[in-house]
Design an enzyme around this catalytic site. Sequence first.
Site, PDB file in Angstrom:
ATOM      1  N   HIS A 163     -23.243  21.933  68.528  1.00  0.00           N
ATOM      2  CA  HIS A 163     -22.958  20.569  69.709  1.00  0.00           C
ATOM      3  C   HIS A 163     -21.575  20.363  68.949  1.00  0.00           C
ATOM      4  O   HIS A 163     -20.547  20.194  69.828  1.00  0.00           O
ATOM      5  CB  HIS A 163     -23.669  19.652  69.705  1.00  0.00           C
ATOM      6  CG  HIS A 163     -23.129  18.279  70.497  1.00  0.00           C
ATOM      7  ND1 HIS A 163     -23.943  17.693  71.988  1.00  0.00           N
ATOM      8  CD2 HIS A 163     -22.613  17.725  70.142  1.00  0.00           C
ATOM      9  CE1 HIS A 163     -23.032  17.225  72.090  1.00  0.00           C
ATOM     10  NE2 HIS A 163     -22.109  16.751  70.930  1.00  0.00           N
ATOM     11  N   GLU A 164     -21.931  20.233  67.924  1.00  0.00           N
ATOM     12  CA  GLU A 164     -20.528  19.071  66.608  1.00  0.00           C
ATOM     13  C   GLU A 164     -19.751  20.716  66.997  1.00  0.00           C
ATOM     14  O   GLU A 164     -18.245  20.326  67.371  1.00  0.00           O
ATOM     15  CB  GLU A 164     -20.728  18.698  65.628  1.00  0.00           C
ATOM     16  CG  GLU A 164     -21.318  17.908  65.481  1.00  0.00           C
ATOM     17  CD  GLU A 164     -21.100  16.743  66.600  1.00  0.00           C
ATOM     18  OE1 GLU A 164     -19.955  16.089  66.790  1.00  0.00           O
ATOM     19  OE2 GLU A 164     -21.825  16.096  66.861  1.00  0.00           O
TER      20      GLU A 164
END
Length: 775
Positions: free
Chosen positions: A560-561
Amino acid sequence: MIRALPRSWTLCSRCLRKQVQIRRLATAVEPGALSSAATAARTYSPTVHTNPAAAKEDKTLRDIFDNPEVWKAFNAKSHAPTAPRTGLFQNRDLTSPAGFQAYANRTLKKARALVDKIVKAQSHEELLRVVKDLDRLSDLLCRVIDMADFVRSTHPTQGIVVAAHEAYGLMYEYMNILNTTTGLYEALKRTLENREVVEQLSDEEKTVAKILYKDFEKSGINLPAAARKKFVELSNRVAELGPEFVNGMAPQKNVLKFPSSKLRGMDPLIVRELTNKGTLALPTIGMPANHALRTVEDEEVRKEVYFACHTSSKKQLGVLEEMLRTRAELAQLVGCESYAEMALGDKMAQSPEAVLKFLNALSEANKPAAVSEKNILQSIKKELGNDTPLQAWDGDYYSAKLIQAIRSHRRSPDFLSSYFSLGIVMQGLSRLLTRLYGVRFVPRETSPGETWNDDVRRLDILDESDGHIAVVYCDLFERQGKNPNPAHFTVRCSREITDEEYLESALSGDREDDGMASARRADGKLYQLPTIALICDFSRGDLSKRPTLLNFREVQTLFHEMGHAVHSILGRTSLHNVSGTRCATDWAELPSVLMEHFAQSPTVLSLFARHYETDEPLPMHLITDRLHQESLAEATETRGQIILALLDQHYHSSLPLSRKFNSTVVFHEIDRAYALLPAGEGTSWQGFFGHLFSYGATYYAYLFDRAIAAKVWKDVFEAEPTRRENGERFKEEVLKWGGSRSGWKSLAGVLGRRELEEGGERAMVEVGRWGSDLK
């Protein structure tokens, strides 16, 4: 605070050299590596590389995260006593705490000269430069503001934290002065009112001009003096009330007391810790209360705990209602009916009405699955001897029973993390991005003073066509005093450095170059490279025996990051204000949420997931089991988010201006209309909803991007998730534009659906219907 220039200050800069040249990588990249990268991408496999440099980098990438000794040897230069010391992020000024003040002062000098130039712009040629100069001004401020904001929240040395905080305050104060400087607004207005000038602006410049103009007007800069003063007073009051609300979350009852005998089912160790003379004192905030809701067999006890945990203090509700009322007054002062209308004008949604239609469509799409999940829990309650209707305080308890039953039927223990060492996952991310976009991660040794901790790894991002395109600093290991929340920081965004800027700097003798990375792309244009920091808090374990192993949720978090980082890395805009993640709030989460889908794909996992000791590939049934378990209450969780998003919209309507406004009454009206297990009467959970301050009428955005990501995954990637053509399609239609193109146009392009190009309420409803595909 008034923010009339950029919408979100999250970027910085490296600019000019006396002799501009392509920066070469101080890594193990061999001479032919860049030219052969395209071939390597096409013939890529998880274990075999036709490009020797790429193969070596791939192995090194795993080793520097999994083996501390390898990292120490690789990064030996940063520990050499004779090596020259550089500043943080290689910024020349930041070699000591005093450097922050020097950097801020030098930037202020440049900014003031630029402001003077902008406000005096009158001629055709001068007006042609106004938009680029405003964008450059924004970038100058962000060089300090975002750098300092990151450092003060991350650096372990107190003296540096204090210096960064002071630099941040100095620049932020100047930014607020600019936000009330009518001369900047008037220069932009002159530019936009000159038809001949506007016709000569690029599409990107026109987009930035509109963004800045709207921001100026939202700040009340065009109001009469008395109204502008009132605007500042209201803005400052919101800035005071917001943190007070977020930091003041407290229940009406802090502790509940029960005979310890009534806590049957709860962990005996926790019960013993909280019990004195047969009476258990249960705090209503924190782990023990959550544990009680999941484990205590006595329904009446769970009910009492639930009510206490969901009832806010009266003081907290008073702060919330004053904040909402002040925001509503602020919006009406600038001619908007509500704060939501003010906040949504530059978003994809465009209006509160469109958001409500999206949420209602999503609610309908979600309802069948949410009802099914509720019915499963109701049947478990009945099987366990209780035939009464399921209640709000039953949800956690019977969900825990369901998960426990599934786990008890497993034939083997869960050892999924053995296939996900941190180095293996970083290796996998690089392999995936090489296949999709033709970019790869290249480990680079750091210079003394470049990072804030010896554990920080630097990766240079190489593109097969443009060469060096970004720098990513990975601070992924836990340490004492570190914020445990995962985060992505764009310390500096990409921006084109024009020949005019270069000549101006050279002729003035002013050193514009701060030492951070820049490079020329294949088109010959010079860019400051995006500088990104990824922060996680992964447990080290005993690294002498085994590497850091990630559970599957942590794998998804890292994907996600990295999705946010990819947005900045692959952005291809020239201007600061629309670079990478600087786009509409309800579009910014799409790349990161989409990456979570890649993390769950067997095809993607087969690229890298291998046992850290045996090198055996991941048995895919382990992932299937885990995803099944995670999806058990997914629709219920989504429904809860829908209710919170609806609450956010109603709270930021004109309702708070009514004398009869009561946030608890509004909460229960929405809850009764949408919740399948309505909250108990008298509860006031809204006092714990801290995102009401930070999101302010945009809480729907994450649900919106989740629905879009699910659709893009299904229609574009699911069948062939590592196919290059699919990656290029997403890059060309979405990533490269940053915030310079309408999200609706990008969405229409990537899905091949032209009817979505103009957005509007129909398009919002359509996205809501995609909610049945949420994962």
